[in-house]
Write an enzyme that holds these catalytic residues in place. Sequence first.
Site, PDB file in Angstrom:
ATOM      1  CE  LYS A 117     -14.920   4.149   6.791  1.00 45.43           C
ATOM      2  NZ  LYS A 117     -15.743   3.882   5.372  1.00 45.43           N
ATOM      3  CG  HIS A 174      -6.352   2.275   0.675  1.00 48.16           C
ATOM      4  ND1 HIS A 174      -5.203   2.905   0.128  1.00 48.16           N
ATOM      5  CD2 HIS A 174      -5.820   1.039   1.482  1.00 48.16           C
ATOM      6  CE1 HIS A 174      -4.393   2.129   0.431  1.00 48.16           C
ATOM      7  NE2 HIS A 174      -4.531   1.406   1.387  1.00 48.16           N
ATOM      8  CB  CYS A 212      -1.011  -0.103   1.327  1.00 51.35           C
ATOM      9  SG  CYS A 212      -1.574  -1.573   1.716  1.00 51.35           S
ATOM     10  CB  CYS A 267     -12.091  -1.479   6.947  1.00 50.47           C
ATOM     11  SG  CYS A 267     -12.278  -2.401   8.835  1.00 50.47           S
ATOM     12  CB  SER A 268      -9.482   2.221   4.038  1.00 52.60           C
ATOM     13  OG  SER A 268      -8.670   1.140   4.063  1.00 52.60           O
ATOM     14  CB  ILE A 295     -12.091  -3.317  -1.851  1.00 54.47           C
ATOM     15  CG1 ILE A 295     -11.588  -4.033  -0.806  1.00 54.47           C
ATOM     16  CG2 ILE A 295     -11.838  -3.669  -3.099  1.00 54.47           C
ATOM     17  CD1 ILE A 295     -11.909  -5.623  -0.812  1.00 54.47           C
TER      18      ILE A 295
END
Lengths: 297, 373
Positions: free
Chosen positions: B323, B327, B85, B208-209, B211
């Site tokens: 977020k 991402h 990442c 969670c960020s 997909i």
Amino acid sequence: MHSFDTPPAVARALKRRAKSMQEGTIISYTVMPSHTVGLVELADGSRVLAELLTANPVIGQSLRPRMILRSVNSEGLRIYDVAYEPVVSVAAPKDTLQVRGYIIALSGPVGVGKTTVSALLAKTFPDSVELVRMVTTSPVTRADRNERECLSKEKFAELWKGKKLAAAMKMVVDDEEVWTGYRMRDIEQIWAKGRVPLVVTDVRLLRELSRTLGRRSILSFGLLPPGRSRRSMLSHLLHRLRAQGKATEEQMSGLLKHAVSDLRLLSSQRDLFTDILVNDNLETVTETVQARLQQTR
Amino acid sequence: MQREISIAGTGQTRFGELWDKSIRDLMDEAVTNAITSAQCTALDIDTIVVANMLAEVTNGQAHLGALASSLLPHHPPAIRVEAACGSGAAAVHTACALLESGRAQTVLVVGVEKMTDVSVTDVASALMGAADSERERPAGLTFPGIFGLIATRYMHEYGLTRDDLNLVSAVHHRNAVANPFAQFRSEIMPEAVSRSTLVADPLCLLDCSPISDGAAACILSTTLRGDVRIAASQIATDQLCIADRPTITAFSASQEAMEHALMEASVKRSEIAAIETHDCFSIAALINLEDLGFADPGRAIEIYRGLWEGNTDLGVNRSGGLKGCGHPVAATGIKQINDIAKQLTISGHQWGVAHNFGGAASTAGVHILEHIS
């Protein structure tokens, strides 16, 4: 098949595993839908990431290693891994460890017929088998009132802290945190009547129970749906759930997810069960359980 | 920096589930936007650096350097850089090295990720490639699981509560509302975070960020001028497996990269007005602010309280962060630099920092940007 399930990768993992067969303590943990993972500091100071065999981990808890069956790869190679379980149960006060009898436990995925079998047993032995009421923080319907008792979260926490529970675990149902467990007093009262307590329980709760009461004092049966593969077992469960017509399709997919993890736990924690029975014929199942009961008497 | 490197142009696609766009379409859109925003033509670009983590797994596509190069009429030389990442920061760092050495004069950096073509399970499994494949994956861990471990420990050490943690995602969502490129342009109330589905205790879905698909590009140059220059470019690394680290409540790679970057740019931390930080999970945003030195260990939540109440001047993830924006893993590091450049240009502040990391900060990249008026 993942690259870490191939024979060379498994052979490499063997070397690491020998090193991780040590006692340790929990540095941190996370509870995921199907299992609990911990960061564990071992006796020699090294750290490992591994599955924790407990529903209620606590940072600083002492652990001992235990082998679990992680998977069977496509070549039939059975792959074991090291998991850790707490050395001392949180729930068990030492003075209640004098076990006065044994209990019967039925476990298995949702829809496999646990309730039906337990009802049959209670009917067949009305004077000797009695269902233990589960205590839970989730609302209880009128129909369930004989099987479950609803407590507030505060009351539940109080019981747990006061070590009044024989077992307790946290689950997440419809995005709500739900605690379930069994009161030590309820089990003792049934023993006092000279009867055998019967619990219909989750695999993880069963592990907690076996820690409190001792594995040998539980006659435990894992119920599996018929089917050769996990997929056919699941489709069998789905049919039963649809036939029952209680759950909506949306709830059903949630239930099936739980069933997947239950099936996984049933195979990886085989040591928890006296017998694993395939529920393709209700009569055979109840007969086997009854036969076991007769033996024990 | 050995030479003066300007950001000559920036561009990106919207981040989100972009089912009608392929990996080539995404790159093409970001690159075209970057070239359009710059005072140059495509022919001025003499090298391309591509950041990407997962294309082999999610798109069956390797060789992204050549793919990116084929988007330009003169096919300049191109290379691909990968640091999970943190690929974006690593690619910008590589471009800076090419520019500083004099091997290139104008470099196009493009980060792209196309993640929604495969199932969530496959993406989660592919992302675990950023961790230790033989030690973390077999334990049944996913990235939310790794950060769940980190969050549990952080809460244990510093007494952070679940309600505190809720503020982080709420701030990011609120910031994303004004960002036309963001995946989630909707506000959420803090309570909604802890009520969302539990993913890896104590982290819930809204911690969670997401997909995402998306691409971001920037043009860095020693010959073309822009309003913003790169004053420092640093990357640092740490143990890949979190079990090998002495602590999991701070990331030493972030700390090291930040210290080196401050020295390289000769700037004091207090002069920095804008931060884009790598909030792949809410808990990471807090740890990052501490690692970057804007809060003492365990105290970063106070900054988020200030952001939520609106009584702090420090700009943190004004874009919406990972977020709110989404991402697409390798595009994120470049998008952060573009966002800081935009924020400095609009606000007139002089200094900003973009902080990007890979895995559980096994690679961290820090870029300090200066606005020159």
